[in-house]
Design a protein around this motif. Structure first.
Motif, short mmCIF file in Angstrom:
data_model
loop_
_atom_site.label_atom_id
_atom_site.label_comp_id
_atom_site.label_asym_id
_atom_site.label_seq_id
_atom_site.Cartn_x
_atom_site.Cartn_y
_atom_site.Cartn_z
N LEU A 113 5.90 12.57 24.60
CA LEU A 113 5.00 13.01 23.40
C LEU A 113 3.43 12.26 23.61
CD1 LEU A 113 7.03 11.89 20.20
CD2 LEU A 113 6.27 14.43 20.86
N SER A 114 2.68 13.20 23.43
CA SER A 114 1.00 12.64 23.81
C SER A 114 0.36 12.92 22.26
CB SER A 114 0.39 13.71 24.84
OG SER A 114 0.22 14.85 24.33
N LEU A 115 -0.42 11.75 22.16
CA LEU A 115 -1.13 11.60 20.85
C LEU A 115 -2.74 11.76 21.18
CD1 LEU A 115 -1.67 11.00 17.75
CD2 LEU A 115 -1.27 8.51 18.38
N GLU A 116 -3.57 12.69 20.55
CA GLU A 116 -4.80 12.58 20.78
C GLU A 116 -5.46 12.16 19.64
OE1 GLU A 116 -8.48 15.86 21.83
OE2 GLU A 116 -6.59 16.58 21.15
N LYS A 117 -5.90 10.71 19.90
CA LYS A 117 -6.16 10.24 18.48
C LYS A 117 -7.63 10.12 18.32
CE LYS A 117 -5.15 7.29 15.28
NZ LYS A 117 -4.63 7.89 14.33
N LEU A 118 -8.11 11.19 17.47
CA LEU A 118 -9.31 11.46 16.83
C LEU A 118 -9.98 10.70 15.80
CD1 LEU A 118 -9.21 15.22 17.84
CD2 LEU A 118 -10.16 13.72 19.18
N LEU A 119 -9.12 10.26 15.04
CA LEU A 119 -9.39 9.62 13.61
C LEU A 119 -9.31 8.02 14.02
CD1 LEU A 119 -6.76 11.16 11.25
CD2 LEU A 119 -9.38 11.76 11.32
N PRO A 120 -10.32 7.41 13.44
CA PRO A 120 -10.45 5.95 13.59
C PRO A 120 -9.25 5.06 12.99
CG PRO A 120 -12.55 6.72 12.18
CD PRO A 120 -11.36 7.82 12.33
N VAL A 121 -8.75 4.19 13.60
CA VAL A 121 -7.55 3.22 13.46
C VAL A 121 -7.74 2.46 12.19
CG1 VAL A 121 -6.05 1.93 14.28
CG2 VAL A 121 -6.88 3.50 15.56
N ALA A 122 -6.90 2.08 11.22
CA ALA A 122 -7.03 1.50 10.12
C ALA A 122 -8.22 1.84 9.19
CB ALA A 122 -7.04 -0.02 10.70
N SER A 123 -8.21 3.06 8.98
CA SER A 123 -9.19 3.69 8.26
C SER A 123 -9.13 4.15 6.91
CB SER A 123 -9.85 4.71 9.12
OG SER A 123 -8.78 5.60 9.27
N THR A 143 -15.12 -0.14 11.49
CA THR A 143 -14.63 -1.44 11.44
C THR A 143 -13.44 -1.31 10.93
OG1 THR A 143 -16.97 -2.34 10.84
CG2 THR A 143 -15.20 -3.74 10.25
N PRO A 144 -12.16 -1.56 11.67
CA PRO A 144 -10.76 -1.51 11.10
C PRO A 144 -10.69 -2.35 9.93
CG PRO A 144 -11.04 -1.48 13.42
CD PRO A 144 -12.19 -1.99 13.11
N VAL A 145 -10.14 -2.12 8.82
CA VAL A 145 -9.67 -2.74 7.56
C VAL A 145 -8.25 -2.78 7.47
CG1 VAL A 145 -9.75 -2.62 5.36
CG2 VAL A 145 -11.85 -1.89 6.61
N SER A 146 -7.75 -4.02 7.54
CA SER A 146 -6.34 -4.42 7.48
C SER A 146 -5.96 -4.30 6.11
CB SER A 146 -6.10 -5.95 7.83
OG SER A 146 -5.04 -6.29 7.41
N THR A 147 -4.90 -3.40 5.79
CA THR A 147 -4.44 -2.93 4.56
C THR A 147 -3.54 -4.25 3.94
OG1 THR A 147 -3.91 -0.66 5.00
CG2 THR A 147 -2.54 -1.73 3.27
N PRO A 148 -2.72 -4.92 4.74
CA PRO A 148 -2.34 -6.20 3.98
C PRO A 148 -3.20 -7.12 3.46
CG PRO A 148 -0.91 -5.74 6.14
CD PRO A 148 -2.32 -4.71 6.13
N ALA A 184 -11.55 -4.64 -3.21
CA ALA A 184 -10.97 -5.62 -2.43
C ALA A 184 -11.46 -5.21 -1.06
CB ALA A 184 -9.62 -5.91 -2.70
N ALA A 185 -11.49 -3.94 -0.75
CA ALA A 185 -11.86 -3.36 0.50
C ALA A 185 -13.14 -3.55 1.08
CB ALA A 185 -11.63 -1.99 0.65
N ILE A 186 -13.91 -3.70 0.14
CA ILE A 186 -15.74 -4.07 0.35
C ILE A 186 -15.47 -5.33 0.30
CG2 ILE A 186 -17.73 -4.22 -0.71
CD1 ILE A 186 -16.93 -1.36 -1.94
N ALA A 187 -14.72 -6.29 -0.26
CA ALA A 187 -14.70 -7.72 -0.06
C ALA A 187 -14.47 -8.25 1.51
CB ALA A 187 -13.94 -8.42 -1.17
N VAL A 188 -13.31 -7.28 1.82
CA VAL A 188 -12.93 -7.70 2.85
C VAL A 188 -13.65 -7.14 4.22
CG1 VAL A 188 -10.82 -7.07 4.46
CG2 VAL A 188 -10.03 -7.78 2.24
N SER A 189 -14.38 -6.12 4.09
CA SER A 189 -15.01 -5.43 5.21
C SER A 189 -16.34 -4.83 4.33
CB SER A 189 -14.56 -4.38 5.78
OG SER A 189 -15.22 -3.54 6.59
N PRO A 190 -17.44 -5.89 4.30
CA PRO A 190 -18.76 -5.42 3.54
C PRO A 190 -19.57 -4.22 4.35
CG PRO A 190 -18.73 -7.81 3.94
CD PRO A 190 -17.37 -7.35 4.63
N PRO A 191 -19.22 -3.75 5.37
CA PRO A 191 -19.75 -2.65 6.03
C PRO A 191 -19.27 -1.40 5.20
CG PRO A 191 -19.25 -3.85 7.75
CD PRO A 191 -18.71 -4.70 6.55
N VAL A 192 -18.15 -1.48 4.60
CA VAL A 192 -17.57 -0.55 3.85
C VAL A 192 -18.31 -0.08 2.76
CG1 VAL A 192 -15.57 0.40 2.45
CG2 VAL A 192 -15.14 -0.63 4.52
N GLY A 193 -18.85 -1.29 2.00
CA GLY A 193 -19.50 -1.44 0.71
C GLY A 193 -20.92 -0.63 1.16
#
Length: 296
Positions: A89-99, A175-180, A224-233
């Motif tokens: 299997l090959s995966l063409e990764k075009l989407l950001p990870v942890a996004s 900027t990857p954002v950790s769901t946990p 919570a996402a913005i607090a963890v990663s201010p660039p999202v805000g």
């Protein structure tokens, strides 16, 4: 020549999250739609099950020896209960990870659909959906890539209201954002939401009507996402301030934000302006809905 399957980006138009139960899982209620952009999973001849990853975000998966695509393939082979031909299997990764776009779950879903068809496995849709759900909360919805209302842990799917053509712009600050980590912050804040499905019409006439209805809904993980990663805000604030945006919101646990627009002209204009304003951000204009056809 190998076959391929499309793995569309998932967007949470709203995401209501309740207090965790005794098992630690949070009940949710979310309206999901899928974009006409995403990753691609393809097959190639191999002597044993193997995965190749390419594309602009491949490097971010370099350390994941047990990628969800491989886990999906192994689960499907185990479910088949018979020897199957080895397949690469090959995966063409075009989407950001942890996004917040369900990329891993969508990649897994594409792999399940692709391998079932390629190997001609007699595994019905119900069993396939159960396999997808076992791989992650978004797994069942991302398997089919069709608009759905997801409840429970995300595995209880019901049809979405009729959606109009939805032109949108997706923006990620790379900027990857950790769901946990987002859920830990969410739990610490203790601002849990109501997860009863909100009343909705059978269908929405246009994007403006849908955006007005969505404005009354929420993404309970947004703060919570913005607090963890201010660039999202910063991304959210930028999108919300632009005239073409009927609605701007974080998708999932971040860090991608989306803006709904009235037409493709507005979406194109917004995307071009954001790209000029912030050239380091990942910006994509898209159409939301689904399911989108596999390339075959």
């Amino acid at each position: 020549m190998g076959r391929s399957a499309f793995a569309p980006a998932k967007v949470n138009l709203f995401l209501h999250v309740g207090a965790p139960g005794e098992d630690g899982f949070h009940p949710v209620c979310s309206l999901m739609a899928f974009a006409d952009i995403g990753d691609r999973v393809s097959t190639f001849e191999a002597e044993a099950l193997a995965l190749r990853v390419a594309g602009p975000f491949a490097q971010e998966l370099a350390g994941e020896g047990d990628n969800l695509v491989l886990r999906a393939a192994r689960a499907l082979i185990a479910e088949a209960r018979r020897p199957v031909a080895p397949m690469g299997l090959s995966l063409e990764k075009l989407l950001p990870v942890a996004s917040g776009l369900g990329g891993g779950s969508s990649d897994a879903g594409a792999a399940l659909r692709l391998l079932r068809d390629t190997l001609e496995l007699k595994i019905d849709d119900i069993r396939l959906e159960a396999l997808a759900g076992s791989l992650g909360a978004d797994g069942a919805a991302c398997l089919w890539g069709a608009p759905a209302l997801a409840q429970g842990r995300g595995e209880r799917l019901s049809p979405a209201p009729g959606l109009p053509p939805l032109d949108a712009v997706l923006v990620n600050p790379r900027t990857p954002v950790s769901t946990p980590e987002v859920y830990r912050r969410f739990d610490a804040d203790g601002r849990f939401g109501e997860v009863t499905a909100p009343a909705a019409p059978e269908a929405f006439e246009d994007a403006t009507e849908l955006a007005a209805w969505l404005a009354v809904q929420r993404n309970d993980l947004e703060a919570a996402a913005i607090a963890v990663s201010p660039p999202v805000g910063a991304v959210l604030e930028t999108l919300a301030g632009e005239p073409e945006a009927l609605l701007a919101r974080v998708s999932g646990s971040g860090g991608t934000c989306f803006a709904l627009c009235a037409s493709d002209i507005e979406a194109e204009s917004l995307a071009e302006r954001i790209e000029a304003m912030a050239p380091d951000w990942w910006v994509r204009r898209c159409r939301l809905g689904g399911p989108w056809p596999d390339p075959g």
